[in-house]
Design an enzyme around this catalytic site. Structure first.
Site, PDB file in Angstrom:
ATOM      1  N   SER A 159       5.785   1.326 -11.743  1.00  0.00           N
ATOM      2  CA  SER A 159       6.224   0.623 -10.943  1.00  0.00           C
ATOM      3  C   SER A 159       6.900  -0.354 -12.033  1.00  0.00           C
ATOM      4  O   SER A 159       7.254  -1.281 -11.367  1.00  0.00           O
ATOM      5  CB  SER A 159       4.334  -0.090  -9.934  1.00  0.00           C
ATOM      6  OG  SER A 159       3.433  -0.203 -11.374  1.00  0.00           O
ATOM      7  N   ASP A 404      -2.955  -9.013 -12.851  1.00  0.00           N
ATOM      8  CA  ASP A 404      -1.969  -8.626 -13.282  1.00  0.00           C
ATOM      9  C   ASP A 404      -1.639  -9.338 -14.610  1.00  0.00           C
ATOM     10  O   ASP A 404      -0.878  -9.828 -14.195  1.00  0.00           O
ATOM     11  CB  ASP A 404      -1.361  -8.318 -12.070  1.00  0.00           C
ATOM     12  CG  ASP A 404      -0.132  -7.827 -12.459  1.00  0.00           C
ATOM     13  OD1 ASP A 404       0.022  -7.082 -13.506  1.00  0.00           O
ATOM     14  OD2 ASP A 404       1.157  -7.159 -10.776  1.00  0.00           O
ATOM     15  N   HIS A 407       2.751  -6.169 -14.179  1.00  0.00           N
ATOM     16  CA  HIS A 407       3.452  -6.267 -13.975  1.00  0.00           C
ATOM     17  C   HIS A 407       3.983  -8.133 -14.353  1.00  0.00           C
ATOM     18  O   HIS A 407       3.346  -8.927 -14.860  1.00  0.00           O
ATOM     19  CB  HIS A 407       3.691  -5.991 -12.589  1.00  0.00           C
ATOM     20  CG  HIS A 407       3.375  -5.010 -12.108  1.00  0.00           C
ATOM     21  ND1 HIS A 407       1.815  -4.459 -11.930  1.00  0.00           N
ATOM     22  CD2 HIS A 407       3.829  -3.271 -12.309  1.00  0.00           C
ATOM     23  CE1 HIS A 407       2.020  -3.019 -12.073  1.00  0.00           C
ATOM     24  NE2 HIS A 407       3.189  -2.579 -11.495  1.00  0.00           N
TER      25      HIS A 407
END
Length: 449
Positions: A159, A404, A407
């Site tokens: 991702s 997170d 990312h």
């Protein structure tokens, strides 16, 4: 060197004296000598804060507005650009950024849409990567599309690799948007067509780069237990990339999950599987073997004639605890390069990638293939401020999501990866931007006849 500096300064003073330079001019000249000649010949005695302040102010002042489509490289010395290591440098203020927003680009997934979900600060978007010793222009979408007219670009990995693809779509959105040209409804295997340029971007989901299977959705850490067949190609991408001109592979954070390692169809060890009769070979073994196999796959494809890029490991920035123990990333500015360093598992994973890349690059050269290193690790190590943290969903939503710090927000620091990519494409040679424009004009004329 000290003698040379002394002689030059003495000579300069004599010339000034003979010309009877006014006192004010003399003082100004000596000031310039202090801030230019001395740092050149005595860099070790120059106060670091003076160097950093000068670097920041000069770099930020050189940043203009968004470049015009045909002029971004007209003032860049190609020879110095070719000799410059674009991957070492500092982050400097860029008040002109960002060049798109979460409202102008539909390609941003919610988990990276930090502004949509209420991130209160915007400073993380207003920095530019400044390589040591050279300039790297901000991303020029028209230039990129012309360079890749009629080409195909694939992102292979997890991702975070998809995060880069979304960044690229958003950067190109200042010129045009693509059409969905996917062969499957599976969101992990998307193709986007820029019709006016006959240019295709594709993403291939392969978080381990080799054939894998989820053996237990929970596993010993509630993150799943995976069977990794370390010597077997992942045919979901290896059978598809023959047609692509550029392939960017990357992988990293999935290797922290528990896994059982197979070679020749037999269990050879694992990473944190906590099985009594299986040797824990650590994540590093699986990581090395996976990249070795991925590179071997590319080198074995007889019909693949494109260029393969390794995008290096992107460090996370959890502080105050592990990702599942309250860790977060709340900093509001980048690090300076002397404020942190690559160490621990970040260094180990990076070195494994580079070592396997160099070995594969040598083999690729034997058959004329080109392997390139898209080295994002150092630049991203310095950006603890650019992650979504908790701004990937509404605070009142009843969801179980960890902070997170893996990312990257869009817009955000990850956009620089495509600055790197464009620079590397330009340095590769081949058709220049102007050549492509002329060919396009000629093709349009022929179609009109």
């Amino acid at each position: 060197m000290k003698l040379q500096a002394s002689l030059e300064s003495s000579s300069l003073r004599k010339r000034l004296s003979r010309q009877k330079t006014p006192l004010l001019v003399l003082l100004l000249t000596l000031t310039l000598i202090i801030f230019t000649v001395i740092p050149i010949y005595y860099p070790l005695i120059t106060p670091l804060f003076i160097f950093k302040a000068f670097s920041l102010s000069s770099s930020s002042s050189s940043v203009s507005g968004y470049p015009h489509s045909g002029s971004s490289d007209s003032n860049v010395n190609r020879n110095s650009a070719e000799q410059c290591d674009i991957f070492t440098g500092e982050w400097v203020p860029n008040p002109a950024a960002p060049y798109y927003t979460n409202t102008t680009c539909w390609a941003i997934h919610d988990h990276q849409n930090c502004m949509k979900y209420g991130r209160p600060d915007t400073g993380f978007m207003k920095w530019k990567w400044q390589p040591d010793g050279c300039e790297m222009p901000v991303f020029n979408p028209s230039h990129f599309l012309e360079l890749l007219r009629g080409k195909k670009l694939a992102f292979v990995g997890d991702s975070v690799g998809r995060n880069q693809m979304q960044s690229l779509i958003c950067l190109l959105s200042r010129v045009t948007y693509p059409e969905d040209a996917s062969y499957t409804p599976d969101e992990n295997f998307k193709r986007w067509l820029y019709k006016d340029y006959n240019f295709i971007i594709a993403t291939f989901w392969s978080p381990f780069l080799v054939r894998s299977k989820e053996a237990d959705p929970n596993g010993p850490t509630s993150t799943g237990l995976f069977n990794l067949y370390l010597d077997e190609f992942d045919e979901l991408w290896t059978t598809q990339i023959d047609e692509f001109d550029y392939v960017i592979i990357s992988a990293g954070h999935w290797f922290f999950r528990p896994a059982i390692y197979y070679e020749n169809g037999q269990i050879v060890g694992c990473h944190f599987c906590q099985e009594k009769n299986i040797t824990d070979l650590t994540k590093y073994y699986g990581y090395r073997m996976a990249f070795r196999t991925a590179f071997r796959a590319i080198n074995s494809l007889e019909s693949f004639k494109g260029k393969a890029y390794l995008r290096t490991f992107s460090p996370s920035h959890f502080e105050g605890g592990l990702w599942n123990q309250g860790g977060n990333c709340l900093r509001k500015r980048p690090f300076l390069s002397n404020e942190t360093r690559l160490d621990g598992f970040n260094l180990e994973l990076y070195m494994i990638q580079v070592e396997e890349f160099r070995a594969a690059q040598e083999k690729a050269g034997e058959r004329g293939l080109k392997f390139r290193l898209l080295d994002t690790t150092h630049a991203m190590l310095l950006r603890p401020d650019g992650h979504p943290t908790r701004y990937g969903h509404w605070s009142h939503e009843n969801v179980t999501l960890y902070n997170d710090c893996v990312h990257w927000c869009l817009p955000g620091p990850i956009d620089t990866w495509n600055d790197f990519l464009l620079h590397m494409l330009k340095m590769e040679g081949g058709r220049s931007y102007n050549e492509n424009r002329q060919l396009h004009k000629r093709d349009r004329k022929l179609r009109l006849l």
